[in-house]
Motif scaffolding. Structure first.
Motif, mmCIF file in Angstrom:
data_model
loop_
_atom_site.group_PDB
_atom_site.id
_atom_site.type_symbol
_atom_site.label_atom_id
_atom_site.label_comp_id
_atom_site.label_asym_id
_atom_site.label_seq_id
_atom_site.Cartn_x
_atom_site.Cartn_y
_atom_site.Cartn_z
ATOM 1 N N HIS A 25 8.616 2.855 -5.101
ATOM 2 C CA HIS A 25 7.294 2.528 -5.684
ATOM 3 C C HIS A 25 6.846 1.411 -4.817
ATOM 4 O O HIS A 25 6.311 0.996 -4.667
ATOM 5 N N CYS A 26 7.696 1.017 -3.414
ATOM 6 C CA CYS A 26 8.039 0.460 -2.254
ATOM 7 C C CYS A 26 7.020 0.693 -1.880
ATOM 8 O O CYS A 26 7.307 1.464 -0.703
ATOM 9 N N TYR A 27 6.223 -0.156 -0.517
ATOM 10 C CA TYR A 27 5.457 -0.240 0.447
ATOM 11 C C TYR A 27 5.515 -1.168 1.756
ATOM 12 O O TYR A 27 6.200 -1.911 0.985
ATOM 13 N N LEU A 42 4.042 -4.573 -4.204
ATOM 14 C CA LEU A 42 4.217 -5.487 -4.643
ATOM 15 C C LEU A 42 5.753 -6.648 -4.497
ATOM 16 O O LEU A 42 6.854 -5.797 -4.606
ATOM 17 N N TRP A 43 5.826 -7.422 -4.599
ATOM 18 C CA TRP A 43 7.025 -8.226 -4.573
ATOM 19 C C TRP A 43 6.655 -10.148 -5.092
ATOM 20 O O TRP A 43 5.879 -9.753 -5.562
ATOM 21 N N MET A 148 9.033 5.696 -0.080
ATOM 22 C CA MET A 148 8.234 5.403 -1.020
ATOM 23 C C MET A 148 7.742 6.840 -1.757
ATOM 24 O O MET A 148 8.081 7.562 -1.722
ATOM 25 N N THR A 149 6.500 6.880 -2.881
ATOM 26 C CA THR A 149 6.156 7.141 -3.638
ATOM 27 C C THR A 149 4.276 7.188 -3.185
ATOM 28 O O THR A 149 3.845 5.938 -2.920
ATOM 29 N N ASN A 150 3.941 8.871 -2.317
ATOM 30 C CA ASN A 150 2.582 8.343 -1.683
ATOM 31 C C ASN A 150 1.665 9.349 -2.795
ATOM 32 O O ASN A 150 1.703 10.734 -2.238
ATOM 33 N N ASP A 365 14.398 3.121 -8.135
ATOM 34 C CA ASP A 365 12.754 3.438 -8.819
ATOM 35 C C ASP A 365 12.419 1.940 -8.953
ATOM 36 O O ASP A 365 11.385 1.859 -9.654
ATOM 37 N N ALA A 366 12.131 1.043 -7.852
ATOM 38 C CA ALA A 366 11.818 -0.109 -7.634
ATOM 39 C C ALA A 366 10.568 0.089 -7.465
ATOM 40 O O ALA A 366 10.313 0.838 -6.967
ATOM 41 N N ARG A 367 9.586 -0.633 -8.193
ATOM 42 C CA ARG A 367 8.773 -0.989 -8.318
ATOM 43 C C ARG A 367 8.044 -2.063 -7.407
ATOM 44 O O ARG A 367 7.129 -2.137 -7.151
ATOM 45 N N ILE A 368 8.472 -3.006 -7.577
ATOM 46 C CA ILE A 368 8.923 -4.601 -7.223
ATOM 47 C C ILE A 368 9.972 -4.590 -6.154
ATOM 48 O O ILE A 368 10.862 -4.238 -6.206
ATOM 49 N N LEU A 369 9.638 -5.034 -4.467
ATOM 50 C CA LEU A 369 10.319 -4.960 -3.428
ATOM 51 C C LEU A 369 11.867 -5.834 -4.318
ATOM 52 O O LEU A 369 12.473 -5.375 -3.594
ATOM 53 N N ASP A 370 11.185 -6.197 -4.361
ATOM 54 C CA ASP A 370 12.929 -7.980 -5.331
ATOM 55 C C ASP A 370 13.625 -7.133 -6.117
ATOM 56 O O ASP A 370 14.984 -7.356 -5.897
ATOM 57 N N GLN A 371 13.390 -5.576 -6.423
ATOM 58 C CA GLN A 371 14.119 -4.715 -7.398
ATOM 59 C C GLN A 371 15.296 -4.589 -7.021
ATOM 60 O O GLN A 371 16.146 -3.674 -8.002
#
Ligand code: RAT
Ligand code: ZN
Length: 424
Positions: A25-27, A42-43, A148-150, A365-371
């Motif tokens: 879920h990263c953009y 998100l990061w 991504m998930t768009n 499934d990272a939602r936050i880039l750093d993950q």
């Protein structure tokens, strides 16, 4: 090869193999970056610590009677992060996988995970430029492409695509057309399509079929989507007499468009949304599904390809068996509540035993880039250990295992199975 060199070669091959991460879920920064309000990228430490997996965990320790949910949601992001850090990382031992993930990420970034407050970490993150940080994270995680998930039914994201047709052009990222509402709630999805200018009727009269196809085609083109995705509830069925609109959507619209475009349909089955709505994203849970829906789709639409992951641990064996029956089914990932080392280990071993190397063991499934950093660091280790044991068993048969076999398998599992199935 002797046992020692098998182990060394496997760990090296798995570490050095770039991953094509098929679901995050990263953009890119073009979608706006946190802490800018509304930024989709998100990061940083406050986002990492307020990951929804950790919100659920902190509410086990500080219940809603002590911190009402609406009070939590009205706090600034940094206050939420301080609350979680204090209760899960300082006053308790952070052994859960989600906590461990934050600490691994901090350490792999070269920072100190033993801080008592988040301020020194905030200072470091404030000095990073989001665009260069994407490169840094991809390098550390050894990820060559982020999918991504768009979500086209998300107003904020849809507006970004409409306002700036080049918003998705960052070559480090690939887009996926995400359309859950079309099956989860066909009647309201149909009304939204109509409001967006497509001649769509809930009962499929008139030009509905052509117009839904036009909607899918428009958004596949706009996003340059590499597949179409949905998360579906545990009671997903196909065919489904209780969801006639959904069935017609699949049969007359989605399947022909995907076949025509050569795009897989990704089904993520087993998410029961908002069992505790006050927890927002942290309030979803998992449920056991009926595998027959997947089997029927694969049999009924041989010209289509299906990427499938399931959320319930109980579904994993049947899903492997189904994949043995259908070459148009690619199973992937240890999704969400399954992304814990003990379960990834068990599922990966079972998949290797039933499917050889013809599956995709993990997505972040990272939602936050750093993950990306910790999710891949942790998963690589588990995948490598499972492979080492399988190669030991293989060598015991007399098979002459070579380094090139191990490298080829690492490439298939972490990158090429997904790439060839999707045709990218
Ligand atoms: O894993 C998660 O973070 C979930 O909240 C969902 O985003 C899930 O992965 C999904 O794509 O629906
Ligand atoms: Zn997801």
């Amino acid at each position: 090869m002797d046992p020692k060199s098998i182990e060394q070669t496997v760990f090296e091959a798995i570490e050095s193999q770039p991953v094509t991460d098929l679901h995050t879920h990263c953009y890119p920064p073009s979608f706006g970056a946190a802490p800018k309000p509304g930024g989709l990228l998100l990061w940083g430490i406050d986002e990492l610590v307020t990951y929804h997996y950790l919100i659920a965990e902190v509410y086990r320790v500080v219940p809603a009677s002590d911190l009402p949910y609406d009070r939590y949601w009205s706090m600034a992001r940094c206050e939420q992060a301080d609350h979680i850090w204090k209760h899960l990382f300082v006053e308790r031992t952070p052994v859960s996988e989600a906590c461990r993930g934050v600490l691994s990420t901090i350490r792999l970034l070269g920072l100190d995970p033993n801080v008592k407050t988040l301020d020194p970490l905030r200072k470091w993150f404030a000095e990073q430029d989001p665009d260069r940080y994407v490169d840094m994270v991809m390098k550390l995680a050894n990820v060559d492409s982020i999918t991504m998930t768009n979500a086209v039914f998300d107003d904020a994201e849809r507006a970004m695509w409409l306002e700036n047709p080049r918003v998705g052009d960052d070559p480090r990222f690939r887009a996926v057309l995400r359309i859950d509402p079309l099956l989860r709630d066909w009647p309201s999805a149909a009304r939204r399509l109509a409001a967006w200018g497509y001649e769509v009727a809930e009962d499929f009269t008139g030009r509905t079929v052509d117009e839904v196809r036009r909607f899918l085609g428009d958004w596949i083109d706009r996003m340059k989507a590499i597949y179409v995705a949905m998360s579906l509830p545990p009671d997903f069925r196909h065919p489904d007499p209780d969801n006639p609109g959904g069935d017609r959507f699949i049969t007359d619209c989605l399947m022909p468009v995907c076949a025509d475009r050569g795009l897989p349909w990704a089904l993520m089955i087993g998410s029961r949304l908002r069992v505790n709505p006050a927890l927002q994203d942290a309030g979803d849970m998992s449920g056991k599904a009926d595998i027959l829906g997947v089997v029927n789709l694969c049999a009924r639409f041989p010209d289509n390809r299906f990427l499938v992951t399931m959320l319930s641990r109980e579904n994993q064996h049947e899903l492997c068996v189904a994949a043995r029956k259908f070459g148009n089914l690619m199973i992937f990932g240890c999704w969400w509540f399954l992304n814990n080392p003990s379960i990834v280990d068990e599922i990966t071993r079972m998949r290797l035993e039933l499917l050889g190397t013809s599956f995709v063991p993990q997505h972040s499934d990272a939602r936050i880039l750093d993950q990306l950093v910790y999710k891949w660091h942790h998963s690589r280790k588990v995948i490598a250990r499972a492979l080492v044991d399988k190669y030991h068993d293989l060598v015991a048969t007399g098979f002459e295992l070579k380094k090139k076999h191990i490298r080829r398998d690492a490439a298939l599992l972490l990158r090429d199975n997904f790439r060839s199935f999707t045709g990218i």
